[in-house]
Enzyme design. Structure first.
Site, short mmCIF file in Angstrom:
data_model
loop_
_atom_site.label_atom_id
_atom_site.label_comp_id
_atom_site.label_asym_id
_atom_site.label_seq_id
_atom_site.Cartn_x
_atom_site.Cartn_y
_atom_site.Cartn_z
N ARG A 166 11.28 0.00 6.56
CA ARG A 166 10.66 1.30 6.31
C ARG A 166 11.28 2.41 7.17
O ARG A 166 10.59 3.32 7.63
CB ARG A 166 9.14 1.24 6.54
CG ARG A 166 8.42 0.24 5.68
CD ARG A 166 8.58 0.54 4.19
NE ARG A 166 7.92 -0.51 3.41
CZ ARG A 166 8.55 -1.59 2.97
NH1 ARG A 166 9.84 -1.78 3.20
NH2 ARG A 166 7.90 -2.50 2.27
N SER A 244 0.36 2.57 1.17
CA SER A 244 0.04 1.89 2.43
C SER A 244 0.11 2.90 3.58
O SER A 244 1.15 3.49 3.82
CB SER A 244 1.02 0.75 2.68
OG SER A 244 0.91 -0.23 1.66
N GLU A 338 2.57 5.15 8.14
CA GLU A 338 3.76 5.17 7.31
C GLU A 338 4.04 6.54 6.72
O GLU A 338 5.18 7.00 6.72
CB GLU A 338 3.64 4.12 6.19
CG GLU A 338 4.89 4.01 5.34
CD GLU A 338 4.88 2.79 4.43
OE1 GLU A 338 5.54 2.84 3.39
OE2 GLU A 338 4.21 1.80 4.77
#
Length: 346
Positions: A166, A244, A338
């Protein structure tokens, strides 16, 4: 002038001082360069799926990326016998799932497990978007950008993009590089890539490492995502989210709680599940709804923080802080958000 709540999947965020919609690379570069030369703050906006924007909005110029175009060096879905490779260059403003649908329909293999993810193509290399055992780093050949520091266009080969879980060099140097286009190197065929994710393999009725027809993989992923509220639906407040909200943490094995998932990493650490930590710290699906909170956890997935229709950004950030603090108190692990926070902080 649109407000940011009209352009984000959370449907949160106030107005911008100025708004520019760029439909070509030249317009995109010019809008960013002009703002930089005058010292104007810039928010480059793609699909708005990974943003949490303050209620006060953005005191600067929003540059909305609306460029379009998909070009392949070979685009014949009836000629798959060669099982060769295809190079596909996609404009940053193209919708990600629209591109995945085209890839599956064209027999381009390598992004099918990333079906249903909202947002634009240009955002995917920044976050190194991934799901169900695939991530874009596996299929990206290069990323073309506007370098705001050097004031020039730069193209980065995949090996120079600094891809990790990520993350990428574009995320580690926030705001410096405006993605103009992404080039993918995809295989051709009728079967998807080997299925790497256990849940997806079970759904498809195959073993991990086996392959399934491209269209079947896409349909299975869309079904799994919909079941978790991860496919956008204006009528379903569980999908009014940024996906998320927390990344899965990497910790020493000794810090993994008993019973929590643990995936070994090359550096000796393990990755554990943020969703497991959240749920076992006392925050179940739908947390907040019982007290009528305007922001709650999704009723389908504990990793998604959702706007129930009347939330403010302050409400959502308050919920995120509560969850982060609860997990840290229970397990000594501090979760990291995130999505990108604009004008707000945890």
């Amino acid at each position: 002038m649109p407000e940011l709540r009209d352009r984000t999947t959370l449907r949160l965020g106030g107005p911008a001082r100025h708004w520019v919609t760029a439909t070509t690379d030249a317009e995109l570069v010019e809008a960013v360069r002009t703002a930089d030369e005058t010292g104007e703050p810039v928010l480059v906006l793609g699909g708005g799926s990974n943003l949490v924007v303050a209620d006060e909005g953005f005191d600067g110029t929003v540059v909305e990326v609306a460029t379009a175009g998909v070009e392949a060096d070979r685009d014949d879905p009836d000629d798959l016998a060669c099982l060769g490779a295809v190079t596909v260059t996609v404009a940053a403003g193209e919708g990600w799932d629209g591109f995945v649908a085209r890839a599956v329909g064209s027999g381009w293999v390598g992004v099918e497990s990333l079906s249903g993810i909202p947002g634009s193509v240009g955002a995917t290399p920044i976050q190194n978007v991934g799901a169900y055992g695939q991530e874009v780093a596996q299929s990206i050949a290069s990323v073309r950008t506007w370098d705001r520091a050097d004031r020039t266009q730069r193209t980065f080969a995949a090996a120079d993009c600094g891809f990790g879980y990520r993350t990428s060099r574009f995320k580690e140097e926030p705001g410096r590089h405006v993605v103009l286009g992404v080039t993918f190197l995809l295989k051709q065929g009728t079967l998807g890539a080997p299925v790497a994710y256990a849940e997806l393999a079970r759904t498809l009725g195959v073993e991990q490492g086996e392959r399934a027809p491209l269209a079947d993989v896409r349909d299975a992923v869309l079904g799994l995502r919909a079941g978790k509220g991860m496919v956008l639906d204006a009528e379903d407040h569980d999908t009014w989210s940024a996906g998320s909200f927390f990344t899965n943490p990497f910790v020493d094995r000794s810090r993994v709680p008993e019973g929590a998932p643990a995936w070994e990493q090359p550096d000796g650490r393990v990755k554990t599940s943020a969703a497991w930590l959240i749920e076992h710290a006392g925050f179940g699906k739908g947390y907040g709804l019982d007290r009528g909170a305007p922001a709650s956890l999704s009723t389908k997935h504990t990793l998604a923080l959702t706007n129930r229709g009347r939330a403010t950004t302050a409400d959502l950030i308050g919920l995120a802080r509560e969850i982060r603090a609860g997990v840290e108190s229970a397990y000594g692990i501090r979760l990291v958000n995130e999505p990108v926070l604009v004008g707000c902080r945890l």
